[in-house]
Write a protein that holds these residues in place. Sequence first.
Motif, PDB file in Angstrom:
ATOM      1  N   VAL A   1     -22.391  -7.690  18.286  1.00 38.08           N
ATOM      2  CA  VAL A   1     -21.600  -7.145  17.183  1.00 38.08           C
ATOM      3  C   VAL A   1     -20.636  -6.054  17.648  1.00 38.08           C
ATOM      4  O   VAL A   1     -19.421  -6.142  17.405  1.00 38.08           O
ATOM      5  CB  VAL A   1     -22.518  -6.596  16.066  1.00 38.08           C
ATOM      6  CG1 VAL A   1     -21.676  -6.018  14.924  1.00 38.08           C
ATOM      7  CG2 VAL A   1     -23.453  -7.678  15.548  1.00 38.08           C
ATOM      8  N   ILE A   2     -21.157  -5.037  18.311  1.00 34.32           N
ATOM      9  CA  ILE A   2     -20.330  -3.880  18.672  1.00 34.32           C
ATOM     10  C   ILE A   2     -19.180  -4.268  19.591  1.00 34.32           C
ATOM     11  O   ILE A   2     -18.015  -3.939  19.322  1.00 34.32           O
ATOM     12  CB  ILE A   2     -21.179  -2.768  19.319  1.00 34.32           C
ATOM     13  CG1 ILE A   2     -22.306  -2.334  18.367  1.00 34.32           C
ATOM     14  CG2 ILE A   2     -20.301  -1.586  19.701  1.00 34.32           C
ATOM     15  CD1 ILE A   2     -21.814  -1.805  17.040  1.00 34.32           C
ATOM     16  N   THR A   3     -19.481  -4.971  20.684  1.00 33.64           N
ATOM     17  CA  THR A   3     -18.400  -5.354  21.610  1.00 33.64           C
ATOM     18  C   THR A   3     -17.447  -6.345  20.973  1.00 33.64           C
ATOM     19  O   THR A   3     -16.237  -6.290  21.205  1.00 33.64           O
ATOM     20  CB  THR A   3     -18.968  -5.955  22.918  1.00 33.64           C
ATOM     21  OG1 THR A   3     -19.766  -7.104  22.606  1.00 33.64           O
ATOM     22  CG2 THR A   3     -19.817  -4.937  23.654  1.00 33.64           C
ATOM     23  N   GLN A   4     -17.978  -7.262  20.143  1.00 31.31           N
ATOM     24  CA  GLN A   4     -17.117  -8.223  19.452  1.00 31.31           C
ATOM     25  C   GLN A   4     -16.160  -7.512  18.504  1.00 31.31           C
ATOM     26  O   GLN A   4     -15.013  -7.913  18.334  1.00 31.31           O
ATOM     27  CB  GLN A   4     -17.971  -9.220  18.649  1.00 31.31           C
ATOM     28  CG  GLN A   4     -19.009  -9.962  19.448  1.00 31.31           C
ATOM     29  CD  GLN A   4     -18.406 -10.903  20.456  1.00 31.31           C
ATOM     30  OE1 GLN A   4     -17.477 -11.642  20.144  1.00 31.31           O
ATOM     31  NE2 GLN A   4     -18.915 -10.879  21.671  1.00 31.31           N
ATOM     32  N   LEU A   5     -16.653  -6.449  17.891  1.00 36.52           N
ATOM     33  CA  LEU A   5     -15.837  -5.683  16.956  1.00 36.52           C
ATOM     34  C   LEU A   5     -14.759  -4.884  17.677  1.00 36.52           C
ATOM     35  O   LEU A   5     -13.622  -4.758  17.187  1.00 36.52           O
ATOM     36  CB  LEU A   5     -16.738  -4.743  16.149  1.00 36.52           C
ATOM     37  CG  LEU A   5     -16.092  -3.884  15.069  1.00 36.52           C
ATOM     38  CD1 LEU A   5     -15.419  -4.757  14.014  1.00 36.52           C
ATOM     39  CD2 LEU A   5     -17.139  -2.981  14.418  1.00 36.52           C
ATOM     40  N   CYS A   6     -15.100  -4.349  18.843  1.00 34.11           N
ATOM     41  CA  CYS A   6     -14.164  -3.486  19.573  1.00 34.11           C
ATOM     42  C   CYS A   6     -13.096  -4.260  20.339  1.00 34.11           C
ATOM     43  O   CYS A   6     -11.954  -3.790  20.466  1.00 34.11           O
ATOM     44  CB  CYS A   6     -14.932  -2.598  20.556  1.00 34.11           C
ATOM     45  SG  CYS A   6     -16.019  -1.381  19.782  1.00 34.11           S
ATOM     46  N   ASN A   7     -13.464  -5.430  20.852  1.00 35.26           N
ATOM     47  CA  ASN A   7     -12.582  -6.144  21.784  1.00 35.26           C
ATOM     48  C   ASN A   7     -11.147  -6.345  21.304  1.00 35.26           C
ATOM     49  O   ASN A   7     -10.204  -5.966  22.010  1.00 35.26           O
ATOM     50  CB  ASN A   7     -13.202  -7.493  22.162  1.00 35.26           C
ATOM     51  CG  ASN A   7     -14.280  -7.363  23.215  1.00 35.26           C
ATOM     52  OD1 ASN A   7     -14.309  -6.383  23.965  1.00 35.26           O
ATOM     53  ND2 ASN A   7     -15.174  -8.319  23.279  1.00 35.26           N
ATOM     54  N   PRO A   8     -10.899  -6.959  20.135  1.00 35.36           N
ATOM     55  CA  PRO A   8      -9.505  -7.213  19.751  1.00 35.36           C
ATOM     56  C   PRO A   8      -8.685  -5.943  19.580  1.00 35.36           C
ATOM     57  O   PRO A   8      -7.484  -5.932  19.870  1.00 35.36           O
ATOM     58  CB  PRO A   8      -9.629  -7.971  18.422  1.00 35.36           C
ATOM     59  CG  PRO A   8     -10.982  -7.648  17.905  1.00 35.36           C
ATOM     60  CD  PRO A   8     -11.846  -7.454  19.114  1.00 35.36           C
TER      61      PRO A   8
END
Length: 291
Positions: free
Chosen positions: A272-279
């Motif tokens: 969740v966290i990395t998926q949220l930050c990436n874009p």
Amino acid sequence: MNQPTVEFILLGLTSNHFLETILFATLFVAFLLILLGNVIVITMTVVDQRLHIPMYFFLRNFSLVEICFASTFMPRTLYSLLTGVKTISLSGCFLQLSLFFILGICTFLHVALMSLDRYMAICRPLHYAAFMNNRFCLQLVLGCWVARFFLMFSPLTIMFHLPFCGSNIIHHFYCDIAPSCTDTGLTEKVMLVIRVLILPGTLSVTAFSYAYIMHTVTHIQSSASRKKAFSTCSAHLIVVTILYSSSIFRYIRPSQRGGRDCDKVVSFLYCVITQLCNPYIYTLQNEHVRP
């Protein structure tokens, strides 16, 4: 997989009803932001002619992978939190597990590709245009998609034919490895080899690339350019550090005695966290995309 009527129970992140309500609202907003951020990245890199360069070609494909990856578990998790229904069919569990690992592998391969692209652009600018041409970039991306299916074909085929019985409880919020009646030692060994190849393998490429980038940046004479380069790289490194540290701890640590709750928290970081930050990290730190 010879017992199609078997159902598993995903215990989820918590059994507390109040916390489930908070988690649903949090994950729902996070899922929308993940979809929105990645759709914006894909749209902008397709429409804007200035962004038709290798860096954004890789980023566009990375965003597509991110959307698919988040969609493998987020809708099911949200449905469970909203309705309280925690059961999932054997076929549904196997499909979720397969897509999770296949797309997860592709995520790490794309992170390595993007770091390699930045290495070539910053450290080898004279060779960049000739080396990172459109044909080669397309071959690299297609290679990632082919590699993930090739790597996961054997373990998934083995798991598909395992008989499942006994406890049907999975202490997680997505299907990780379902319990089996038979010895799964071979499958676990194959999966461990794949994890070692993917996680430390792509991490070494990423670490090598950023190490040389940092070395090159320190020799930039302009303080403004040096500061901007450090800002961009540091933001990328934060996300990469969270992604790799949590994934390696979850899947390659020698002992799995860290605790089920601990595993859920660690999984939450890279799911969740990395998926949220990436874009947002990969775009807002770039002057071509910032308004």
